[in-house]
Enzyme design. Structure first.
Site, PDB file in Angstrom:
ATOM      1  CG  MET A  91     -16.940 -45.104   1.603  1.00  0.00           C
ATOM      2  SD  MET A  91     -16.254 -45.279  -0.073  1.00  0.00           S
ATOM      3  CE  MET A  91     -17.178 -46.674  -0.735  1.00  0.00           C
ATOM      4  CB  SER A 106     -14.296 -46.841  -9.833  1.00  0.00           C
ATOM      5  OG  SER A 106     -13.769 -48.064  -9.337  1.00  0.00           O
ATOM      6  CG  HIS A 112     -11.145 -45.274  -2.065  1.00  0.00           C
ATOM      7  ND1 HIS A 112     -12.409 -45.741  -2.374  1.00  0.00           N
ATOM      8  CD2 HIS A 112     -11.099 -45.151  -0.709  1.00  0.00           C
ATOM      9  CE1 HIS A 112     -13.100 -45.900  -1.258  1.00  0.00           C
ATOM     10  NE2 HIS A 112     -12.333 -45.557  -0.240  1.00  0.00           N
ATOM     11  CG  MET A 141     -10.583 -53.045  -2.193  1.00  0.00           C
ATOM     12  SD  MET A 141     -11.991 -53.973  -2.790  1.00  0.00           S
ATOM     13  CE  MET A 141     -12.964 -52.628  -3.495  1.00  0.00           C
ATOM     14  CG  ASP A 168     -12.008 -48.434  -5.776  1.00  0.00           C
ATOM     15  OD1 ASP A 168     -12.126 -47.579  -4.881  1.00  0.00           O
ATOM     16  OD2 ASP A 168     -12.736 -48.475  -6.788  1.00  0.00           O
ATOM     17  CG  ASP A 207     -16.280 -44.752  -4.254  1.00  0.00           C
ATOM     18  OD1 ASP A 207     -16.817 -45.396  -5.168  1.00  0.00           O
ATOM     19  OD2 ASP A 207     -15.178 -45.068  -3.755  1.00  0.00           O
TER      20      ASP A 207
HETATM   21  C1  DX5 Z   1     -16.274 -49.710  -3.553  1.00  0.00           C
HETATM   22  C2  DX5 Z   1     -15.286 -48.846  -4.281  1.00  0.00           C
HETATM   23  C3  DX5 Z   1     -15.872 -48.108  -5.424  1.00  0.00           C
HETATM   24  C4  DX5 Z   1     -16.444 -48.985  -6.507  1.00  0.00           C
HETATM   25  C5  DX5 Z   1     -17.695 -48.325  -6.960  1.00  0.00           C
HETATM   26  O1  DX5 Z   1     -15.701 -50.204  -2.399  1.00  0.00           O
HETATM   27  O2  DX5 Z   1     -14.684 -47.896  -3.429  1.00  0.00           O
HETATM   28  O3  DX5 Z   1     -14.989 -47.145  -5.964  1.00  0.00           O
HETATM   29  O4  DX5 Z   1     -15.616 -49.170  -7.618  1.00  0.00           O
HETATM   30  O5  DX5 Z   1     -18.344 -49.164  -7.838  1.00  0.00           O
HETATM   31  P1  DX5 Z   1     -19.835 -48.887  -8.313  1.00  0.00           P
HETATM   32  O6  DX5 Z   1     -19.825 -47.585  -9.043  1.00  0.00           O
HETATM   33  O7  DX5 Z   1     -20.122 -50.065  -9.179  1.00  0.00           O
HETATM   34  O8  DX5 Z   1     -20.683 -48.852  -7.070  1.00  0.00           O
HETATM   35 ZN    ZN Z   2     -13.503 -46.176  -4.333  1.00  0.00          ZN
END
Ligand code: DX5
Ligand code: ZN
Length: 220
Positions: free
Chosen positions: A136, A7, A65, A36, A34, A174
């Site tokens: 998740m 990611s 995602h 958001m 990712d 993830d």
């Molecule tokens: C969180 C994201 C992840 C994030 C994971 O909302 O969907 O993809 O990048 O990061 P780590 O590996 O640091 O938990």
């Molecule tokens: Zn993610």
């Protein structure tokens, strides 16, 4: 097949090209992007133009995602930007079935994601449409959070559901993935592993990629 999907959320955005090059060289199978919207999750990240730039920078499949409320209006934008796998959250729309049909019709891989509090039965009537289930393993919104061990049982339940109905979709985890939790998730039945901060918030991306790949038996 075991796959690693780094990611870029924890990458240095001012050096994104090189950050992607490093994981590609390190044996990444996908690039996890990712998205958001500040509504579905309490954070903002990047949008379709960044996906487009990444697309022209790597040949790896883009594992996009969407942590976005009502992703409907943006699906075609992300497909055009270069998504190869488009994952939407089951909680993000009252019309998840229609959303997955739409993604399928675009000709990209269909992903569906479950927040930690969402039970596996939420996807039990969608299975024929799914290429990848994303479980998740943290509350979505931020990189660098601790892995939630309660989610291991959920991964096992998804495996059982897949077996009962004889499907072959991938199971992705993830959040909070490192050299220890990757092993737990693999043993529970996951086969696609997203890792952000473990890879990028480290002195050596190369070394972290090697460690994760060897945990999965992928080191060449
Ligand atoms: C969180 C994201 C992840 C994030 C994971 O909302 O969907 O993809 O990048 O990061 P780590 O590996 O640091 O938990
Ligand atoms: Zn993610």
């Amino acid at each position: 097949m075991m796959k690693l999907s780094p990611s870029i959320l924890s990458a240095d955005f001012a050096n994104l090209g090189n950050e992607i090059y490093l994981v590609e060289k390190g044996g990444a199978d996908y690039i996890h992007v990712d998205i958001m919207d500040g509504v579905f999750v309490p954070n903002l990240s990047m949008g379709p133009d960044v996906v487009k730039s990444i697309r022209s920078n790597t040949k790896l499949p883009l594992d996009v995602h969407l942590m976005m409320q009502n992703p409907d209006r943006f699906l075609d934008t992300f497909v055009k930007a270069g998504a190869d796998i488009l994952t939407v959250h089951v909680e993000s729309t009252p019309h998840i079935y229609a959303m997955l049909q739409k993604i399928r019709a675009f000709g990209v891989k269909v992903g569906v994601s479950l927040n930690p509090g969402t039970p596996v039965c939420a996807i039990s009537n969608l299975l024929s449409l799914i290429d990848q289930v994303l479980v998740m393993t943290v509350n979505p919104g931020f990189g660098g959070q601790a892995f939630l061990p309660d989610m291991l049982e959920k991964v096992k339940e998804v495996v059982r559901l897949r077996e009962i109905h004889k499907y072959s979709f991938d199971i992705e985890v993830d959040g909070g993935i490192d050299e220890e939790t990757i092993d737990l998730a693999r043993k529970a039945g996951a086969n696609v592993f997203v890792a952000g901060s473990y890879i990028y918030d480290s002195p050596s991306v190369e070394e972290r990629m090697d460690i994760l790949r060897s945990c999965l038996g992928l080191v060449s």
